[in-house]
Design a protein around this motif. Sequence first.
Motif, PDB file in Angstrom:
ATOM      1  N   PRO A 126      -6.049  -6.079   4.900  1.00  0.00           N
ATOM      2  CA  PRO A 126      -4.783  -6.752   5.208  1.00  0.00           C
ATOM      3  C   PRO A 126      -4.594  -8.022   4.388  1.00  0.00           C
ATOM      4  O   PRO A 126      -5.532  -8.791   4.174  1.00  0.00           O
ATOM      5  CB  PRO A 126      -4.917  -7.086   6.699  1.00  0.00           C
ATOM      6  N   THR A 127      -3.376  -8.239   3.927  1.00  0.00           N
ATOM      7  CA  THR A 127      -2.989  -9.467   3.229  1.00  0.00           C
ATOM      8  C   THR A 127      -1.656  -9.941   3.800  1.00  0.00           C
ATOM      9  O   THR A 127      -0.925  -9.164   4.429  1.00  0.00           O
ATOM     10  CB  THR A 127      -2.835  -9.231   1.714  1.00  0.00           C
ATOM     11  N   PHE A 128      -1.338 -11.195   3.547  1.00  0.00           N
ATOM     12  CA  PHE A 128      -0.047 -11.703   4.017  1.00  0.00           C
ATOM     13  C   PHE A 128       0.395 -12.880   3.160  1.00  0.00           C
ATOM     14  O   PHE A 128      -0.414 -13.551   2.517  1.00  0.00           O
ATOM     15  CB  PHE A 128      -0.109 -12.126   5.487  1.00  0.00           C
ATOM     16  N   ALA A 129       1.692 -13.101   3.134  1.00  0.00           N
ATOM     17  CA  ALA A 129       2.306 -14.230   2.433  1.00  0.00           C
ATOM     18  C   ALA A 129       3.684 -14.447   3.032  1.00  0.00           C
ATOM     19  O   ALA A 129       4.242 -13.549   3.689  1.00  0.00           O
ATOM     20  CB  ALA A 129       2.414 -13.964   0.933  1.00  0.00           C
ATOM     21  N   LEU A 130       4.232 -15.617   2.812  1.00  0.00           N
ATOM     22  CA  LEU A 130       5.562 -15.924   3.333  1.00  0.00           C
ATOM     23  C   LEU A 130       6.605 -15.017   2.688  1.00  0.00           C
ATOM     24  O   LEU A 130       6.649 -14.868   1.471  1.00  0.00           O
ATOM     25  CB  LEU A 130       5.921 -17.388   3.054  1.00  0.00           C
ATOM     26  N   GLU A 131       7.441 -14.411   3.514  1.00  0.00           N
ATOM     27  CA  GLU A 131       8.544 -13.580   3.023  1.00  0.00           C
ATOM     28  C   GLU A 131       9.848 -14.092   3.624  1.00  0.00           C
ATOM     29  O   GLU A 131       9.938 -14.311   4.832  1.00  0.00           O
ATOM     30  CB  GLU A 131       8.333 -12.117   3.404  1.00  0.00           C
TER      31      GLU A 131
ATOM     32  N   VAL B 173       3.206  -5.325   9.276  1.00  0.00           N
ATOM     33  CA  VAL B 173       3.477  -5.810  10.630  1.00  0.00           C
ATOM     34  C   VAL B 173       4.284  -7.090  10.487  1.00  0.00           C
ATOM     35  O   VAL B 173       3.806  -8.080   9.916  1.00  0.00           O
ATOM     36  CB  VAL B 173       2.174  -6.086  11.406  1.00  0.00           C
ATOM     37  N   ASP B 174       5.509  -7.071  10.982  1.00  0.00           N
ATOM     38  CA  ASP B 174       6.438  -8.179  10.767  1.00  0.00           C
ATOM     39  C   ASP B 174       6.376  -9.229  11.872  1.00  0.00           C
ATOM     40  O   ASP B 174       5.746  -9.035  12.920  1.00  0.00           O
ATOM     41  CB  ASP B 174       7.872  -7.651  10.667  1.00  0.00           C
ATOM     42  N   ASN B 175       7.063 -10.329  11.583  1.00  0.00           N
ATOM     43  CA  ASN B 175       7.394 -11.382  12.565  1.00  0.00           C
ATOM     44  C   ASN B 175       6.279 -12.355  12.900  1.00  0.00           C
ATOM     45  O   ASN B 175       6.419 -13.114  13.881  1.00  0.00           O
ATOM     46  CB  ASN B 175       7.954 -10.773  13.864  1.00  0.00           C
TER      47      ASN B 175
ATOM     48  N   PRO C 250       4.698 -11.346   6.988  1.00  0.00           N
ATOM     49  CA  PRO C 250       4.305  -9.962   7.281  1.00  0.00           C
ATOM     50  C   PRO C 250       2.892  -9.657   6.806  1.00  0.00           C
ATOM     51  O   PRO C 250       2.483 -10.080   5.723  1.00  0.00           O
ATOM     52  CB  PRO C 250       5.351  -9.131   6.511  1.00  0.00           C
ATOM     53  N   VAL C 251       2.168  -8.941   7.639  1.00  0.00           N
ATOM     54  CA  VAL C 251       0.805  -8.528   7.301  1.00  0.00           C
ATOM     55  C   VAL C 251       0.871  -7.112   6.729  1.00  0.00           C
ATOM     56  O   VAL C 251       1.355  -6.187   7.389  1.00  0.00           O
ATOM     57  CB  VAL C 251      -0.103  -8.560   8.541  1.00  0.00           C
ATOM     58  N   LYS C 252       0.393  -6.943   5.497  1.00  0.00           N
ATOM     59  CA  LYS C 252       0.452  -5.642   4.832  1.00  0.00           C
ATOM     60  C   LYS C 252      -0.950  -5.075   4.695  1.00  0.00           C
ATOM     61  O   LYS C 252      -1.903  -5.794   4.375  1.00  0.00           O
ATOM     62  CB  LYS C 252       1.115  -5.795   3.462  1.00  0.00           C
TER      63      LYS C 252
END
Length: 333
Positions: free
Chosen positions: A303-308, A262-264, A195-197
């Motif tokens: 924006p940041t993201f990591a495996l969830e 933003v998921d998926n 997910p992008v936060k």
Amino acid sequence: SNMTKCAAIKGCYFEPKSSGTTCTHNPQVFMGELMTAEVPGQAPRCPSMSDTLMIASLPAMIGCGANANAGTCTAAAECSWETEDDDGEDMSICAPSMEVQFKTFAGPTDGAYLASLYTKCQAAGTAATCATVKLELDYFAIMNPSKKKVVTKLTLKGITNVDKASQVKMKAAIAASLGAGVLAADIVFKKVHFPVKAQMKLEGKTMDDVTKDKPAFEASFKKGMAADLNVAAGDITIKEIKAAPARRRGLLAAGVSVDFSVDNAADTTAATALAAKVSSAAASPTSNLAMETATTPAVAVAPTFALEVEMEVSTADSASVASALSADTTSAA
């Protein structure tokens, strides 16, 4: 005329009788085929439990039934020579042992244990000795305790892609870290994504504007952002809406800030592309987000993201497992 020729005929077996053995037809050999066969003109049906158990026990019944006397019966694996009352007359047959029958009904492990309980009861010849036999009558509750599902989200950094092989390794590692008897097979990954936060500042709206019709505001934000990112509106989750900080002391709050995700995104490549589009939507005064919300958007937090990983852990010790996981993202259900 003899056992060899008899056995060569499908559905026939030698049956011991007082007048000698005879070759007898056994319709049970076709029972499994008849139970599972489709009826012409009718839709296929799901076999009932009794059908399923009968079909499962047929091979053992037919195999044991081919033994004509007590000697060959007891020598055969998983068979026992039994005497039954048939309308006042004793009739001896070679039938599957009690353990085989229990295993058919309850599976290899539980069936073997149930058979041992049966043997213990049979060995207790009097009421007094029977009462002293300590039986685990709640066996299924002991060996298969009622398990609860611990639902959690884990954020794992440093992983850029997840395939089936890596998921197997992840489950094994998580199970080992949790302890409490948790196995990798007890862990189910419900969702694996990146997910992008981000946080978007929207100038031209106040919190009073938002609270007048918050569902409508959230819908317009999701619709505009989804169009700019080329994703479904359902992929966007709004975490928080709050007044944006004022630019200078003494001024009113300059708009509202929206924390969202933003998921998926399946991997870091997809997540990187989404992050870039979030920034582009903020940079354009004619973006879909700007038009739908009637504001001037700007990125407040990059924006940041990591495996969830969203997962369920089935365990009989949900309290221990839940405490071993993040309290902020874990619930036992």
